[in-house]
Design a protein around this motif. Sequence first.
Motif, PDB file in Angstrom:
ATOM      1  N   GLU A  42       0.825  -1.202   0.000  1.00  0.00           N
ATOM      2  CA  GLU A  42       0.000   0.000   0.000  1.00  0.00           C
ATOM      3  C   GLU A  42       0.858   1.251   0.000  1.00  0.00           C
ATOM      4  N   LEU A  43       0.297   2.308  -0.596  1.00  0.00           N
ATOM      5  CA  LEU A  43       0.945   3.619  -0.686  1.00  0.00           C
ATOM      6  C   LEU A  43       0.098   4.652   0.054  1.00  0.00           C
ATOM      7  N   PRO A  44       0.318   4.852   1.353  1.00  0.00           N
ATOM      8  CA  PRO A  44      -0.468   5.850   2.084  1.00  0.00           C
ATOM      9  C   PRO A  44      -0.032   7.285   1.738  1.00  0.00           C
ATOM     10  N   TYR A  45      -0.997   8.182   1.744  1.00  0.00           N
ATOM     11  CA  TYR A  45      -0.764   9.613   1.625  1.00  0.00           C
ATOM     12  C   TYR A  45      -0.081  10.002   0.311  1.00  0.00           C
ATOM     13  N   TYR A  46       1.079  10.647   0.392  1.00  0.00           N
ATOM     14  CA  TYR A  46       1.741  11.184  -0.805  1.00  0.00           C
ATOM     15  C   TYR A  46       3.258  11.018  -0.657  1.00  0.00           C
ATOM     16  N   PRO A  47       3.993  11.097  -1.767  1.00  0.00           N
ATOM     17  CA  PRO A  47       5.453  10.950  -1.668  1.00  0.00           C
ATOM     18  C   PRO A  47       6.092  12.163  -0.980  1.00  0.00           C
ATOM     19  N   VAL A  48       7.153  11.897  -0.248  1.00  0.00           N
ATOM     20  CA  VAL A  48       7.932  12.964   0.385  1.00  0.00           C
ATOM     21  C   VAL A  48       9.168  13.194  -0.495  1.00  0.00           C
ATOM     22  N   LEU A  49       9.204  14.345  -1.175  1.00  0.00           N
ATOM     23  CA  LEU A  49      10.237  14.600  -2.173  1.00  0.00           C
ATOM     24  C   LEU A  49      11.349  15.477  -1.613  1.00  0.00           C
ATOM     25  N   ARG A  50      12.539  15.167  -2.099  1.00  0.00           N
ATOM     26  CA  ARG A  50      13.698  15.995  -1.753  1.00  0.00           C
ATOM     27  C   ARG A  50      14.627  16.085  -2.968  1.00  0.00           C
ATOM     28  N   PHE A  51      14.758  17.304  -3.510  1.00  0.00           N
ATOM     29  CA  PHE A  51      15.668  17.538  -4.628  1.00  0.00           C
ATOM     30  C   PHE A  51      17.023  17.994  -4.073  1.00  0.00           C
ATOM     31  N   ASP A  52      18.049  17.309  -4.500  1.00  0.00           N
ATOM     32  CA  ASP A  52      19.406  17.614  -4.039  1.00  0.00           C
ATOM     33  C   ASP A  52      19.427  17.692  -2.500  1.00  0.00           C
ATOM     34  N   GLN A  53      19.869  18.832  -1.959  1.00  0.00           N
ATOM     35  CA  GLN A  53      19.976  18.987  -0.501  1.00  0.00           C
ATOM     36  C   GLN A  53      18.934  19.973   0.048  1.00  0.00           C
ATOM     37  N   MET A  54      17.786  20.062  -0.607  1.00  0.00           N
ATOM     38  CA  MET A  54      16.767  21.027  -0.180  1.00  0.00           C
ATOM     39  C   MET A  54      16.354  20.791   1.271  1.00  0.00           C
ATOM     40  N   GLN A  55      16.026  21.859   1.980  1.00  0.00           N
ATOM     41  CA  GLN A  55      15.728  21.803   3.403  1.00  0.00           C
ATOM     42  C   GLN A  55      14.241  21.945   3.718  1.00  0.00           C
ATOM     43  N   TRP A  56      13.401  21.853   2.719  1.00  0.00           N
ATOM     44  CA  TRP A  56      11.963  21.940   2.957  1.00  0.00           C
ATOM     45  C   TRP A  56      11.253  20.831   2.192  1.00  0.00           C
ATOM     46  N   VAL A  57      10.052  20.535   2.602  1.00  0.00           N
ATOM     47  CA  VAL A  57       9.293  19.421   2.019  1.00  0.00           C
ATOM     48  C   VAL A  57       8.136  19.973   1.198  1.00  0.00           C
ATOM     49  N   PRO A  58       8.032  19.656  -0.077  1.00  0.00           N
ATOM     50  CA  PRO A  58       6.905  20.105  -0.899  1.00  0.00           C
ATOM     51  C   PRO A  58       5.576  19.618  -0.324  1.00  0.00           C
ATOM     52  N   GLN A  59       4.589  20.477  -0.312  1.00  0.00           N
ATOM     53  CA  GLN A  59       3.277  20.132   0.216  1.00  0.00           C
ATOM     54  C   GLN A  59       2.436  19.415  -0.843  1.00  0.00           C
ATOM     55  N   ALA A  60       1.423  18.681  -0.353  1.00  0.00           N
ATOM     56  CA  ALA A  60       0.540  17.937  -1.251  1.00  0.00           C
ATOM     57  C   ALA A  60      -0.721  18.740  -1.542  1.00  0.00           C
ATOM     58  N   ASP A  61      -1.229  18.562  -2.735  1.00  0.00           N
ATOM     59  CA  ASP A  61      -2.492  19.178  -3.130  1.00  0.00           C
ATOM     60  C   ASP A  61      -3.625  18.318  -2.562  1.00  0.00           C
ATOM     61  N   ARG A  62      -4.337  18.834  -1.569  1.00  0.00           N
ATOM     62  CA  ARG A  62      -5.375  18.048  -0.895  1.00  0.00           C
ATOM     63  C   ARG A  62      -6.550  17.728  -1.804  1.00  0.00           C
ATOM     64  N   ASP A  63      -6.708  18.489  -2.877  1.00  0.00           N
ATOM     65  CA  ASP A  63      -7.795  18.207  -3.807  1.00  0.00           C
ATOM     66  C   ASP A  63      -7.578  16.890  -4.553  1.00  0.00           C
ATOM     67  N   THR A  64      -6.385  16.349  -4.475  1.00  0.00           N
ATOM     68  CA  THR A  64      -6.085  15.096  -5.184  1.00  0.00           C
ATOM     69  C   THR A  64      -6.129  13.867  -4.256  1.00  0.00           C
ATOM     70  N   GLN A  65      -6.545  14.077  -3.024  1.00  0.00           N
ATOM     71  CA  GLN A  65      -6.566  12.944  -2.080  1.00  0.00           C
ATOM     72  C   GLN A  65      -7.628  11.921  -2.484  1.00  0.00           C
ATOM     73  N   PRO A  66      -7.270  10.655  -2.699  1.00  0.00           N
ATOM     74  CA  PRO A  66      -8.246   9.640  -3.123  1.00  0.00           C
ATOM     75  C   PRO A  66      -9.130   9.203  -1.953  1.00  0.00           C
ATOM     76  N   GLN A  67     -10.203   8.522  -2.270  1.00  0.00           N
ATOM     77  CA  GLN A  67     -11.120   8.056  -1.233  1.00  0.00           C
ATOM     78  C   GLN A  67     -10.589   6.841  -0.486  1.00  0.00           C
ATOM     79  N   ALA A  68      -9.685   6.113  -1.090  1.00  0.00           N
ATOM     80  CA  ALA A  68      -9.124   4.915  -0.454  1.00  0.00           C
ATOM     81  C   ALA A  68      -7.619   4.892  -0.661  1.00  0.00           C
ATOM     82  N   VAL A  69      -6.935   4.203   0.239  1.00  0.00           N
ATOM     83  CA  VAL A  69      -5.482   4.068   0.129  1.00  0.00           C
ATOM     84  C   VAL A  69      -5.144   3.260  -1.117  1.00  0.00           C
TER      85      VAL A  69
END
Length: 240
Positions: A135-162
Motif C-alpha cells: 500500500e501507498l499511504p498519503y503522498y510521496p515525500v520529495l527531496r531535490f538535491d539537498q533542499m531543506q523543505w518538504v513540498p506540500q501535497a495538493d489536498r484536492d487530489t486525495q483519493p477516497q481509499a489508500v
Amino acid sequence: MRMRHIRLLAATGTAVTALALTACGTAGGTRDEGASRPTTPAASAEKAASGKAAAETSQAATGGRTGNGRPVARTHAPDARPSASPTARGTRTGTAGGSVVLCNGANTTVTAQPLARPLNHLLITVKNTGGKTCELPYYPVLRFDQMQWVPQADRDTQPQAVVSLAPGESGYAGVLLSSADGSGTGGMTARKLTVGFQGLTPNSSGGPSATPSLPAKGVYYDSSLKVTYWQQDLDAIAGW
C-alpha cells in the motif's frame, strides 16, 4: 465401755469426712489429666473437616487420584479463557488476516519522468516488484538535491481509499515543478531526487526511500513545487 464408744465415733467421723472431701473434689470439676475427653457434635464436625482437608491435599499431590488409582471427582474450576492480544499500534489487518505491507524502496521500482504536457510537470511511477500486495499511504515525500523543505501535497487530489498495489501493478503521483507564469521564486536546477514513503500515520516512515534517475540536464523547480497524493490510476492526475 465409754472409751470404746468414743473411739468408734471418732473413726466414723474420719471416714465420713474423707468421703465428703472426695465428693467435693469430683463435683468441683477436678479431673485426671490422663482421662479421655468426651466426644461432642462440634468436635466430631471439626475432626471430619480436618480429615477432608488432609485428603484433598493428598489427592492434589498424587495428581487427583486415590490410593487405588481411581480418579477423584473434582469441583468446578474457574473458566480459563485466553486473553485477547492487543493490536499493534500503527498496523492494520488486511483482507487475508495478515498485516499490511507498505510499498517502499525495498519492494518497488521508482521512476521519475518529465512530461511535455502539462508543462513543468514530473510523473513519478511506483511498481510493486515484491511478492505481496503493498500500500501507498498519503503522498510521496520529495527531496531535490539537498533542499531543506518538504513540498506540500495538493489536498484536492486525495483519493477516497489508500492505493493498493498487487504484485506487478503500479501507482502514480504528479509533481508540479514550477509555475507556468513565472510567479515562483528561488528557482534552481536539481540533479538528484529522493522519494520518501510514509507509514500508516501521517509523516511517519514507511521504509527505505528510493532515488530515481533524473535527466542528465536535471530538472528546474521553484517555490511553486508541490505534489499530488498517490493515485491508483494515471487518469486521476492526467489533467492536474
